[in-house]
Design an enzyme around this catalytic site. Sequence first.
Site, short mmCIF file in Angstrom:
data_model
loop_
_atom_site.label_atom_id
_atom_site.label_comp_id
_atom_site.label_asym_id
_atom_site.label_seq_id
_atom_site.Cartn_x
_atom_site.Cartn_y
_atom_site.Cartn_z
CD GLU A 1 -2.72 -1.41 2.43
OE1 GLU A 1 -2.55 -0.64 3.39
OE2 GLU A 1 -3.59 -2.30 2.43
CD GLU B 1 -4.30 -8.17 1.86
OE1 GLU B 1 -5.19 -7.56 2.47
OE2 GLU B 1 -3.11 -7.81 1.88
C1 GLA Z 1 -4.78 -4.82 4.40
C2 GLA Z 1 -3.45 -5.48 4.73
C3 GLA Z 1 -3.63 -6.80 5.40
C4 GLA Z 1 -4.72 -6.77 6.45
C5 GLA Z 1 -5.99 -6.29 5.82
C6 GLA Z 1 -7.14 -6.28 6.77
O1 GLA Z 1 -5.34 -5.23 3.25
O2 GLA Z 1 -2.63 -5.67 3.61
O3 GLA Z 1 -2.43 -7.17 6.01
O4 GLA Z 1 -4.34 -5.98 7.52
O5 GLA Z 1 -5.76 -4.98 5.37
O6 GLA Z 1 -7.10 -7.19 7.77
#
Ligand code: GLA
Length: 351
Positions: free
Chosen positions: A145, A257
């Site tokens: 990010e 994710e």
């Molecule tokens: C982001 C992070 C993850 C996690 C998610 C929510 O996407 O990359 O590591 O913390 O948020 O749990």
Amino acid sequence: MNHYAYENDAPSLCETFSSYFRVGAAVNTWILDSDKNTEKENALIKHQFNVFTLENESKPVYVHPEKDRYDFSKFDRFVRFGQETGTKLRGHTLLWHGQCPDWFFYDDNGNEVSSEILIERLREHVTTIVSRYKGKISTWDVCNEVIKDDGSGMRESKWYKIGGKEVIKEAYRAAHKADPGARLILNDYGLENGDKKTDAIIAFVREMASEGVHIDGIGLQMHLNLFETDMDSLKKNVGRILTLRDDIPGFRLEVTELDMSCYRWNDKSEDIIWTDELEERFICQYSTLFRYFMELSEQDLLDTVVFWGIGDRYSWLNGFPRKHKNFPLLIDRDLKFKDAFYKIAELADRH
Ligand code: GLA
């Protein structure tokens, strides 16, 4: 009658898609041992998934809480689990603005460190961790990010404010030096619908590649939702990211994710009531998505799809951004498959 996903005779997500991509989940170490409290969850992860990410316990705040102190206890357990089960492991994450201890940025007198010192600290951090797990962690979300949501530049994190882009590039250089065989990823969210953010990440990765900084691909977090995720826009933006193939030989995407929230991002209303209409929508979104993932895999662009959690009961979305029961995954609160799983499994069968 839908199966409990932990049962031996239940279908398996990773087997279903084995000719396309690995299917995985984010887990925490409590689930890696089977005792009387974790028996079902432990059986489920072994049966359903063949790639894993440590959900929280490999983040800097846990692994490197103080300048001269690492705590590898949880990360080591995770790696042992990968070896015991012969599964693939992802390392998440070496540089992030979240869950990062403050010591990186300050000296003993509480003054902000120079960019040189920050880069030196980062290099030591990355080298120590990546070397320790050389050959055992196959993919690293090296940085997480780092692009601003509106795409107007790099995220104004402490890392960037002190070290500029150089600190981010150095993380990749150090990781590649420590394990030249590991796949190095830049991980981010919202790339499927944020045109400007997508432009910005493409430009940054292109810049790295042109300077000879080793990077293998982009991690699409894919925290999607039932109402605001537009599948056409998702495909369009992913297609744009794939132009990076021209700059980086063997460029890959990983879905890192995945989940499908049942609320709009800013929805502050009461807990949702699950209806047939929502169920239909859920099935439709997941089917479109998995069909697309299969196409990407057929073009050798995607080999890893990781869900953020093993089932609804354990999803972070039950607590964020508000406390709401959420239903984002293919396995429900009782660890049973939802109908959506059987629909996407049919897609794989038909091919
Ligand atoms: C982001 C992070 C993850 C996690 C998610 C929510 O996407 O990359 O590591 O913390 O948020 O749990």
